[in-house]
Motif scaffolding. Structure first.
Motif, mmCIF file in Angstrom:
data_model
loop_
_atom_site.group_PDB
_atom_site.id
_atom_site.type_symbol
_atom_site.label_atom_id
_atom_site.label_comp_id
_atom_site.label_asym_id
_atom_site.label_seq_id
_atom_site.Cartn_x
_atom_site.Cartn_y
_atom_site.Cartn_z
ATOM 1 N N HIS A 35 0.823 -1.214 0.000
ATOM 2 C CA HIS A 35 0.000 0.000 0.000
ATOM 3 C C HIS A 35 0.857 1.262 0.000
ATOM 4 O O HIS A 35 0.480 2.273 -0.608
ATOM 5 C CB HIS A 35 -0.963 -0.006 1.191
ATOM 6 C CG HIS A 35 -0.309 0.114 2.534
ATOM 7 N ND1 HIS A 35 0.356 -0.944 3.127
ATOM 8 C CD2 HIS A 35 -0.208 1.157 3.398
ATOM 9 C CE1 HIS A 35 0.828 -0.549 4.306
ATOM 10 N NE2 HIS A 35 0.512 0.711 4.489
ATOM 11 N N LEU A 36 2.033 1.202 0.636
ATOM 12 C CA LEU A 36 2.934 2.361 0.615
ATOM 13 C C LEU A 36 3.622 2.498 -0.735
ATOM 14 O O LEU A 36 3.821 3.613 -1.233
ATOM 15 C CB LEU A 36 3.971 2.239 1.728
ATOM 16 C CG LEU A 36 3.438 2.304 3.163
ATOM 17 C CD1 LEU A 36 4.568 2.099 4.157
ATOM 18 C CD2 LEU A 36 2.736 3.632 3.420
ATOM 19 N N TYR A 42 -2.928 5.877 -15.249
ATOM 20 C CA TYR A 42 -2.673 5.169 -13.991
ATOM 21 C C TYR A 42 -3.438 5.826 -12.836
ATOM 22 O O TYR A 42 -4.027 5.133 -11.985
ATOM 23 C CB TYR A 42 -1.177 5.159 -13.707
ATOM 24 C CG TYR A 42 -0.806 4.452 -12.421
ATOM 25 C CD1 TYR A 42 -1.066 3.096 -12.251
ATOM 26 C CD2 TYR A 42 -0.194 5.143 -11.382
ATOM 27 C CE1 TYR A 42 -0.732 2.440 -11.067
ATOM 28 C CE2 TYR A 42 0.138 4.507 -10.200
ATOM 29 C CZ TYR A 42 -0.129 3.155 -10.047
ATOM 30 O OH TYR A 42 0.199 2.529 -8.881
ATOM 31 N N LEU A 43 -3.430 7.166 -12.796
ATOM 32 C CA LEU A 43 -4.164 7.879 -11.742
ATOM 33 C C LEU A 43 -5.666 7.637 -11.858
ATOM 34 O O LEU A 43 -6.359 7.483 -10.847
ATOM 35 C CB LEU A 43 -3.855 9.377 -11.821
ATOM 36 C CG LEU A 43 -2.416 9.792 -11.478
ATOM 37 C CD1 LEU A 43 -2.185 11.256 -11.842
ATOM 38 C CD2 LEU A 43 -2.128 9.578 -9.995
ATOM 39 N N LEU A 44 -6.175 7.607 -13.075
ATOM 40 C CA LEU A 44 -7.601 7.360 -13.296
ATOM 41 C C LEU A 44 -8.017 6.008 -12.735
ATOM 42 O O LEU A 44 -9.075 5.870 -12.106
ATOM 43 C CB LEU A 44 -7.909 7.426 -14.793
ATOM 44 C CG LEU A 44 -9.346 7.082 -15.221
ATOM 45 C CD1 LEU A 44 -10.323 8.100 -14.668
ATOM 46 C CD2 LEU A 44 -9.446 7.008 -16.743
ATOM 47 N N VAL A 45 -7.164 5.008 -12.910
ATOM 48 C CA VAL A 45 -7.497 3.649 -12.486
ATOM 49 C C VAL A 45 -7.296 3.455 -10.981
ATOM 50 O O VAL A 45 -8.112 2.794 -10.324
ATOM 51 C CB VAL A 45 -6.649 2.629 -13.275
ATOM 52 C CG1 VAL A 45 -6.866 1.209 -12.747
ATOM 53 C CG2 VAL A 45 -6.974 2.702 -14.761
ATOM 54 N N CYS A 46 -6.255 4.054 -10.416
ATOM 55 C CA CYS A 46 -5.820 3.670 -9.067
ATOM 56 C C CYS A 46 -5.953 4.735 -7.983
ATOM 57 O O CYS A 46 -5.917 4.400 -6.794
ATOM 58 C CB CYS A 46 -4.356 3.210 -9.116
ATOM 59 S SG CYS A 46 -4.075 1.773 -10.167
ATOM 60 N N LEU A 47 -6.039 6.022 -8.340
ATOM 61 C CA LEU A 47 -6.019 7.069 -7.316
ATOM 62 C C LEU A 47 -7.345 7.144 -6.572
ATOM 63 O O LEU A 47 -8.393 7.358 -7.185
ATOM 64 C CB LEU A 47 -5.709 8.432 -7.954
ATOM 65 C CG LEU A 47 -5.640 9.623 -6.982
ATOM 66 C CD1 LEU A 47 -4.441 9.477 -6.042
ATOM 67 C CD2 LEU A 47 -5.559 10.937 -7.748
ATOM 68 N N VAL A 77 -8.979 6.086 6.513
ATOM 69 C CA VAL A 77 -9.928 5.498 5.558
ATOM 70 C C VAL A 77 -9.284 5.388 4.177
ATOM 71 O O VAL A 77 -9.437 4.377 3.474
ATOM 72 C CB VAL A 77 -11.216 6.345 5.498
ATOM 73 C CG1 VAL A 77 -12.179 5.787 4.448
ATOM 74 C CG2 VAL A 77 -11.894 6.403 6.864
ATOM 75 N N ILE A 78 -8.544 6.432 3.782
ATOM 76 C CA ILE A 78 -7.856 6.420 2.482
ATOM 77 C C ILE A 78 -6.805 5.317 2.443
ATOM 78 O O ILE A 78 -6.683 4.579 1.460
ATOM 79 C CB ILE A 78 -7.204 7.796 2.217
ATOM 80 C CG1 ILE A 78 -8.257 8.906 2.198
ATOM 81 C CG2 ILE A 78 -6.444 7.785 0.888
ATOM 82 C CD1 ILE A 78 -7.678 10.306 2.201
ATOM 83 N N ILE A 79 -6.048 5.181 3.538
ATOM 84 C CA ILE A 79 -5.002 4.154 3.592
ATOM 85 C C ILE A 79 -5.618 2.764 3.531
ATOM 86 O O ILE A 79 -5.096 1.864 2.849
ATOM 87 C CB ILE A 79 -4.152 4.332 4.868
ATOM 88 C CG1 ILE A 79 -3.367 5.648 4.782
ATOM 89 C CG2 ILE A 79 -3.189 3.161 5.051
ATOM 90 C CD1 ILE A 79 -2.675 6.037 6.056
ATOM 91 N N LYS A 85 -5.074 -0.402 0.904
ATOM 92 C CA LYS A 85 -4.821 -1.778 1.334
ATOM 93 C C LYS A 85 -5.851 -2.752 0.788
ATOM 94 O O LYS A 85 -5.687 -3.964 0.928
ATOM 95 C CB LYS A 85 -4.818 -1.851 2.865
ATOM 96 C CG LYS A 85 -3.643 -1.155 3.535
ATOM 97 C CD LYS A 85 -3.760 -1.271 5.048
ATOM 98 C CE LYS A 85 -2.568 -0.640 5.758
ATOM 99 N NZ LYS A 85 -2.687 -0.736 7.232
ATOM 100 N N GLY A 86 -6.934 -2.206 0.209
ATOM 101 C CA GLY A 86 -7.993 -3.074 -0.287
ATOM 102 C C GLY A 86 -9.073 -3.345 0.719
ATOM 103 O O GLY A 86 -9.941 -4.199 0.506
#
Length: 492
Positions: free
Chosen positions: A278-279, A454-459, A469-471, A475-476
């Protein structure tokens, strides 16, 4: 009752003024020095040439340009050294100590440059500039951590955007004061301007408290943390509960991660970031966002050259370059007003896509000898950058990181970004002279397009959300319900 101050309340305005003052103190030494000396470029060239003439031999125009280019590039290289040492100070001695040290040494560096201007020893001026470069990332890291950790989640985007707004404002101030009719007639005066504000800034930082989160979660001083929270946000209901809740969430995270492998990894923070999925994902997202800023630097530093090379007359080119700084400042101020009213992810992706579009229009127009359209595309790029790219990207690394890794994450991304700036800045001018504005497509538009995908898919969206909550999303872990604003993690 909510413990979050409204932006239009007295406490919200007070917090905005404090954050504005902090960002001005941070950006004044670097932003002002960059643009003021660039505006009074003939004075710097004259000083460098006289320095070598008096001791060695006169320099020709190409040698002066090469020396200046080397000095500018060395700034970014020495920033990498400073960035990688910043987490040690920020995490072990506090954001306040790191902030005060960085401003004090940048002030000392400014004084060195000013004194060197009275002598023929240009090496002292260059040394002063490089010292400032080393401590500049430390001040940036401390500022971002302050802006993030003293602000409630409802205002975190607004306060963090001041980092970009402050830089553009200080650059505009430096550009204006660098004109011959104001302070540009004297290199010594220009170099002296940041010294007095630097001394006052150091005194102010020594007076103000450290951030509430550092005092509570690292120093374990709940009383000092509450005092700090009230210093920055004013006295509001539920602030004692806020401190207790922050402490509770931190203990829960510590218990979840309390194993020997985590402790071994945390001993080397860079490896810890690279090993933890996640980091590592947070770092890749942050670097991808930082890639969107790369075209800004050559445009900021060389726009006059680009315009004149296209056939625009010198006076119009200089006027257009100056007006671009005005547009950047206005755009950054507009961003501060809207950034917490719009989803941060959408703002970044929209404005980032616009920068790629305008870079492409710039390249095509230059190739077709449409000078007005090409210049207009540069203004479009600057506006898009100022509204949704510059103000957003440096809030992403700390918003995607837990407290223990926050400063290291920021500084690692900052170092990678500085290296990319050096490489692309070196390549821009030669490529532009070789293939024209199409160089911007190869160097910037294509990499930015991949970064945007990449940002569109993962951010994840970060606006108004709690950090934990974001972290968890990285982590999924999907939470059914985010905590209420009254549940006190609002400055986590």
């Amino acid at each position: 009752m909510s413990s979050d101050p409204s932006l239009l309340s007295w406490n919200g305005i007070r917090l905005l003024l404090i954050c504005s003052l902090l960002t001005a103190m941070t950006n004044f030494p670097s932003g002002f020095s960059h643009t003021s000396v660039n505006t009074a470029v003939h004075k710097l060239n004259e000083y460098l040439n006289n320095s070598f003439t008096e001791r060695y031999r006169p320099l020709d125009h190409e040698e002066v340009s090469l020396l200046k280019s080397g000095i500018n590039s060395a700034w970014y290289l020495f920033q990498v050294v400073g960035a990688m040492s910043s987490p040690f100070l920020c995490d072990n001695y506090g954001r306040k100590v790191a902030f005060a040290l960085s401003i004090a040494f940048m002030t000392l560096a400014g004084a060195m440059q000013m004194l060197a201007s009275f002598t023929p020893y240009s090496e002292v001026l260059i040394a002063g500039r490089l010292i400032a470069a080393v401590f500049s990332p430390l001040s940036d890291a401390a500022l971002i951590l302050y802006l993030q950790e003293i602000s409630p989640s409802s205002l975190r985007g607004t306060m963090s955007s001041l980092y970009s707004t402050g830089y553009s404002t200080m650059c505009l101030l430096g550009m204006l004061l660098g004109h011959e009719g104001l302070l540009g007639h004297s290199l010594s005066v220009l170099l002296f301007v940041p010294v007095i504000p630097g001394i006052l800034s150091t005194a102010f930082i020594l007076w103000m408290p450290d951030t509430p989160k550092f005092l509570l979660l690292v120093k374990k001083d709940k009383v000092a943390a509450l005092k700090s929270l009230r210093f920055f946000q004013g006295s509001l209901p539920d602030q004692t509960l806020l401190i207790d809740s922050m402490e509770h969430h931190h203990k829960e995270d510590a218990n979840n991660n309390n194993n020997s492998e985590e402790k071994a990894d945390s001993a080397t923070s860079v490896m810890h970031i690279l090993k933890k999925p996640h980091l590592r994902k947070a770092m890749m997202l942050s670097v991808s966002a930082a890639i969107l800023t790369l075209p800004f630097y050559p445009i900021l530093q060389n726009s006059t050259f680009f315009f004149t090379d296209m056939g625009v007359d010198m006076k119009t080119s200089q006027l257009a370059s100056s007006f671009m700084m005005v547009v950047l400042t206005i755009s950054s101020i507009c961003s501060t007003l809207i950034i917490d009213k719009l989803p941060r992810r959408i703002l970044l992706l929209t404005c980032g896509s616009c920068t790629v579009l305008f870079l492409t229009i710039f390249a095509v127009s230059e190739q077709m000898h449409q000078k007005s359209i090409a210049m207009g595309a540069c203004f479009g790029f600057i506006m898009s950058y100022g509204i949704g790219v510059g103000p957003v990207i440096w809030s992403i690394p700390p918003e995607l990181s837990p407290l223990a890794d926050r400063s290291m994450m920021f500084c690692l991304v900052y170092s990678i970004h500085s290296c990319l700036v050096v490489v692309t800045n070196f390549a821009t001018i030669p490529l532009f002279m070789s293939i024209g504005a199409f160089s911007f497509v190869l160097l910037f538009a294509i990499p930015s397009a991949f970064a945007l995908v990449y940002l569109l898919v993962c951010l994840p969206e970060t606006s108004g959300r709690e950090i934990h909550v974001i972290i968890n999303e990285l982590k999924g872990i999907v939470e059914d319900k985010e905590p209420s604003r009254d549940v006190i993690t609002s400055i986590a």
